[in-house]
Enzyme design. Structure first.
Site, short mmCIF file in Angstrom:
data_model
loop_
_atom_site.label_atom_id
_atom_site.label_comp_id
_atom_site.label_asym_id
_atom_site.label_seq_id
_atom_site.Cartn_x
_atom_site.Cartn_y
_atom_site.Cartn_z
N HIS A 211 33.30 145.13 5.96
CA HIS A 211 32.59 144.65 7.14
C HIS A 211 33.50 144.32 8.32
O HIS A 211 33.02 144.01 9.40
CB HIS A 211 31.75 143.41 6.82
CG HIS A 211 32.57 142.17 6.59
ND1 HIS A 211 33.11 141.88 5.38
CD2 HIS A 211 32.96 141.19 7.43
CE1 HIS A 211 33.80 140.76 5.46
NE2 HIS A 211 33.73 140.31 6.71
C1 UD1 Z 1 31.11 137.14 10.09
C2 UD1 Z 1 32.45 136.45 10.28
C3 UD1 Z 1 33.45 137.01 9.26
C4 UD1 Z 1 32.89 136.93 7.85
C5 UD1 Z 1 31.55 137.68 7.81
C6 UD1 Z 1 30.95 137.64 6.41
C7 UD1 Z 1 32.98 135.76 12.59
C8 UD1 Z 1 33.83 136.04 13.77
N1 UD1 Z 1 33.01 136.67 11.59
O1 UD1 Z 1 31.27 138.51 10.49
O2 UD1 Z 1 34.63 136.24 9.31
O3 UD1 Z 1 33.79 137.51 6.94
O4 UD1 Z 1 30.67 137.05 8.74
O5 UD1 Z 1 29.73 138.22 6.33
O6 UD1 Z 1 32.32 134.75 12.54
N2 UD1 Z 1 23.74 140.68 11.10
C9 UD1 Z 1 22.47 140.89 10.59
N3 UD1 Z 1 21.95 139.94 9.78
C10 UD1 Z 1 22.62 138.81 9.45
C11 UD1 Z 1 23.90 138.61 9.99
C12 UD1 Z 1 24.45 139.57 10.80
O7 UD1 Z 1 21.84 141.91 10.85
O8 UD1 Z 1 22.08 137.97 8.71
C13 UD1 Z 1 24.34 141.70 11.98
C14 UD1 Z 1 24.36 141.21 13.42
O9 UD1 Z 1 23.25 141.62 14.11
C15 UD1 Z 1 25.61 141.81 13.97
C16 UD1 Z 1 26.51 141.97 12.76
O10 UD1 Z 1 25.71 141.87 11.61
O11 UD1 Z 1 25.37 143.07 14.49
C17 UD1 Z 1 27.64 141.00 12.79
O12 UD1 Z 1 27.26 139.65 12.47
P1 UD1 Z 1 28.23 138.40 12.87
O13 UD1 Z 1 27.82 137.17 12.18
O14 UD1 Z 1 28.40 138.33 14.31
O15 UD1 Z 1 29.64 138.81 12.30
P2 UD1 Z 1 30.03 139.40 10.88
O16 UD1 Z 1 30.51 140.77 11.08
O17 UD1 Z 1 28.95 139.18 9.87
#
Ligand code: UD1
Length: 381
Positions: A211
């Protein structure tokens, strides 16, 4: 600080936070004459299998406060969490806030409480990858600079903090709280047999998670990784649990179809904690770019190939089963593991399931609630 119970906020925002607050929440609950803890969920992660399933697995109550922030750019997400959490603190000011790990929620809430002069504790402090292109590294550095209490998982983390000029009095090595989480539900994990979902045999498959933006946001790199994985799946079945971020990229580039049509790849949604750990327990190896999984595989003595140029958890390489690998090294490493030619782990100090007890004992000292018995039993020094 309060003379009655000490009111503590535990901040949880994203998937890697929930398993870390669970043992601490339970340990504080067991001392309800001294502490009252509330779980504040920022809503950074919101999908059922990125959030609710974890609360259910650890038998945690629904969050006392849910901020419902959701996704956005780093600045948007951080700013929204700050605004919402500041209001919560103004309405019902905690005596102490505990933030965990290195996600945007960690940083945002750390900034809020320090501007309000509320004491701040950071659980899993002192980890450093040395790579400031990782958003998590920025979150770690800023949070550790602000925290009044820094609970570290291992001695190398203490050293990182000292090198940055953090006074010794703020640092306490409590060990790895994720091991507490794992031991808390170990029996259920062992009974779950999640591999049956895909009709797999224990020891005959690999688990894959990806991820990190550095791996999944660049189409060419993602393609190289996926092509290599498909080719590896001729040697060993691979269960690929795709994070929502990764899935979006794979769908966008059409690589999801390549994965779906590869007989050796099982392309699936993220799992709950217990299902995931059950799958890992019986796996032959793990390929990942996660932080926490590097630690869990070291604890379980399962080979781990980390698709990253650096790690904030070097102890998993020096003492554990983990190796940092480039995409073109995967084939050789997987062959070595399949031949049984892989290093064995020695468990790092304080990775023993007693971290939350050490934290509570330290909190009693910090808040002046300790008894003479607690003083004699203080560990982790
Ligand atoms: C975040 C953390 C990372 C951790 C990871 C574990 C930061 C900077 N990064 O990254 O350290 O290892 O979580 O999972 O905080 N999304 C969904 N559904 C969800 C959550 C996210 O669809 O429940 C999608 C969002 O729309 C977005 C992407 O996933 O496009 C990224 O989500 P985000 O929480 O911003 O960062 P992660 O990549 O999950």
């Amino acid at each position: 600080m309060n003379t009655t119970t000490v009111f503590i906020h535990l901040i949880a925002g994203a998937r890697p936070n929930y398993m870390k607050i669970a043992p601490l929440y339970k340990a504080l609950e067991a001392e309800s004459d001294l502490f009252s803890a509330q779980i504040i969920h920022t809503g950074q992660h919101y999908d059922t299998n990125m959030y609710q399933a974890f609360f259910r697995d650890f038998d945690l109550p629904d969050p006392h406060v849910y901020l419902g922030i959701g996704s956005g750019s780093h600045a948007q997400q951080t700013a929204k969490i700050m605004m919402a959490y500041e209001e919560v603190c103004m309405q019902n000011r905690p005596d102490l806030t505990v933030v965990v790990g290195d996600v945007n929620s960690t940083l945002a809430c750390a900034l809020v409480v320090k501007k309000l002069n509320i004491p701040l504790a950071h659980l899993e402090a002192g980890l450093r990858s040395g790579d400031r292109e990782m958003p998590e590294e920025i979150n770690r550095i800023v949070t550790d600079t602000l925290a009044d209490i820094l609970w570290t998982p291992s001695r190398d983390a203490d050293e990182n903090l000292r090198r940055e000029g953090i006074p010794d009095g703020r640092i306490r090595c409590v060990g790895n709280v994720m091991i507490d989480s794992l031991e808390m539900v170990r029996g259920t994990i062992e009974r779950r047999e999640a591999y049956r979902t895909w009709h797999l045999e224990p020891g005959n498959y690999a688990v894959l998670t990806l991820h990190r933006p550095a791996n999944v946001d660049d189409d060419r790199r993602l393609r190289r990784i996926i092509e290599t994985i498909i080719s590896l799946s001729e040697k060993i079945a691979i269960v690929f649990l795709a994070h929502p971020r990764t899935r979006k990229r794979l769908v966008g580039s059409g690589l999801d179809r390549d994965l779906e049509s590869s007989p050796g790849v099982y392309f699936a949604e993220p799992l709950s904690y217990i299902d995931f750990m059950s799958l890992v327990f019986a796996s032959r190896m793990v390929i990942t770019d996660s932080g926490g999984i590097q630690e869990e595989t070291t604890y379980l003595n399962i080979p781990c190939l980390t698709l990253r140029p650096n790690t904030e958890r070097p102890i998993t390489v020096t003492q554990g089963t983990n190796e940092l690998v480039e995409v073109d090294e995967l084939q050789d490493c997987v062959s070595a593991i399949l031949k049984g030619d892989w290093k064995k782990a020695t468990r790092p100090d304080f990775w023993d399931g007693k971290s939350s007890a050490r934290i509570v004992s330290h909190l009693k000292e910090f808040t002046g609630s300790e008894t003479s018995v607690d003083r004699q039993n203080t560990v982790g020094e």
